[in-house]
Design a protein around this motif. Structure first.
Motif, PDB file in Angstrom:
ATOM      1  N   ARG A  78      43.772  38.942  26.485  1.00  0.00           N
ATOM      2  CA  ARG A  78      43.253  40.035  25.533  1.00  0.00           C
ATOM      3  C   ARG A  78      44.159  40.044  24.294  1.00  0.00           C
TER       4      ARG A  78
ATOM      5  N   PRO B 223      38.029  39.097  26.994  1.00  0.00           N
ATOM      6  CA  PRO B 223      39.143  39.925  27.442  1.00  0.00           C
ATOM      7  C   PRO B 223      39.149  39.863  28.940  1.00  0.00           C
ATOM      8  N   ASN B 224      37.977  39.444  29.661  1.00  0.00           N
ATOM      9  CA  ASN B 224      38.062  39.613  31.235  1.00  0.00           C
ATOM     10  C   ASN B 224      37.702  38.271  31.868  1.00  0.00           C
TER      11      ASN B 224
ATOM     12  N   GLU C  58      32.168  40.287  22.560  1.00  0.00           N
ATOM     13  CA  GLU C  58      33.754  40.367  22.116  1.00  0.00           C
ATOM     14  C   GLU C  58      34.522  39.093  22.579  1.00  0.00           C
TER      15      GLU C  58
ATOM     16  N   ASP D  75      46.087  37.323  32.441  1.00  0.00           N
ATOM     17  CA  ASP D  75      45.395  38.583  31.927  1.00  0.00           C
ATOM     18  C   ASP D  75      45.633  38.719  30.593  1.00  0.00           C
TER      19      ASP D  75
END
Length: 337
Positions: free
Chosen positions: A304, A249-250, A280, A300
């Motif tokens: 996610r 997610p990052n 994750e 971004d």
């Protein structure tokens, strides 16, 4: 062993109100092909109609992707658009809510009908929706965090790219196959490779590629990428222009491409890359019908997204329309076991 479906994605571009009826009919047809019983094909038509109607009324550059769920067990309808988004999402998910300024008409009914429902909306960017309708007793399959989209080149009826994913015990193995060229011969090569993949799926990745190589000797050949997901690690093995991206997610953690060669013709000895991944993390594989630059500085919000919507977003925003395209996204540990 959980088997995947490999039927191609049925894209419906929503560029006129007549596309709403077309989307409903295709959803009903695919639901029947998936052997969904009783009223479920009609419910699939309602879901497709509502999603298409919202795009027609409130958004632009919208499309529905209609197909079997990646791991089987039902039907999946993905909706992607560029539009105003939904500033008041919870109100939009209420049955009967509608406004001329934001999306929302019918989304409450879609959520109620679907076995699994996911939505992501970004003001000024657009909305992504995934609605899955499962066979009775297959709700677990509808919650799997796996995404798969296979799209033919512009003006082609058959897709020379194909993908599949299969679960064997605690291991998840996925394949992307890009049959050389376009049209029926490329599609034949891709489907031949996937039949070999399904037979050999429990073997080491280089052995699977070698089995595909033997099966493709009398075809035009293909590029192949394989990924195997374990807890907190992954393996990748590829020949030709199939790429794998590992992301969380990052951040993007790894970007790999296959060894030079053609499976079925001149193929080097395949080797496996082994990658440690955060808990994750997820992997995305795609053919060269997708612009590789999407993974260099991805937005971004892409990082996610749940896997079904990630595959749809990458295919919709970054594909080369003159080439077949396939995207397969899978998380190491499904979010909803």
């Amino acid at each position: 062993m959980t088997l995947s479906f490999t039927a191609p994605t049925r894209p419906v571009r929503i560029d006129h109100y007549s596309a709403v009826h077309l989307a409903a009919e295709i959803a009903r047809s695919v639901a029947t092909e998936c052997r969904l019983p009783g009223a479920i094909p009609d419910q699939a038509a309602v879901v497709a109609s509502e999603l298409a109607s919202n795009i027609d009324k409130h958004a632009s550059d919208g499309v529905l992707y209609i197909q079997p769920m990646p791991l089987g067990g039902g039907l999946e309808i993905l909706a992607v658009d560029h539009g105003p988004g939904m500033p008041e999402l919870q109100m939009c998910l209420t049955d009967g809510y509608s406004t001329a300024k934001t999306l929302g008409a019918g989304l409450g009914a879609v959520k109620r009908i679907a076995t699994a429902f996911m939505i992501d909306t970004r003001p000024g960017i657009g909305t992504l929706v995934c609605a899955r309708l499962a066979l009775p007793g297959s709700a677990q399959a509808a919650r799997q965090d796996v995404g798969l989209v296979c799209l033919p080149a512009e003006n082609e009826q058959q897709c020379g790219d194909a993908a599949a994913i299969m679960d064997t015990g605690d291991v998840r193995t996925g394949a992307i196959v890009d049959g050389l060229g376009h049209g029926p011969e490329a599609a034949e090569a891709a489907q031949t490779a996937l039949r070999s993949f399904r037979t050999a799926v429990e073997r080491p990745l280089p052995d699977i590629v070698t089995a595909m190589h033997r099966a493709l000797r009398h075809t035009r050949g293909a590029a192949v990428g394989l990924v195997r997901l374990h807890a907190e690690r992954a393996e990748y093995c590829g020949i030709g222009n199939v790429r794998m991206v590992a992301l969380s997610p990052n951040a993007v953690h790894h970007r790999l491409t296959g060894q030079p060669g053609v499976v079925g013709w001149r193929m080097p000895a395949p080797h496996t890359h082994r990658l440690p991944l955060p808990r994750e993390a997820a992997t995305v594989m795609h053919s060269d019908g997708i612009d590789l630059r999407w993974a260099h500085t991805p937005a971004d919000f892409l990082l996610r997204l749940p896997m079904p919507m990630l595959a749809a977003a990458v295919a919709h925003r970054h594909r080369h329309v003159r080439d077949d395209a396939a995207v397969l996204a899978a998380r190491l540990q499904p979010r909803n076991p």
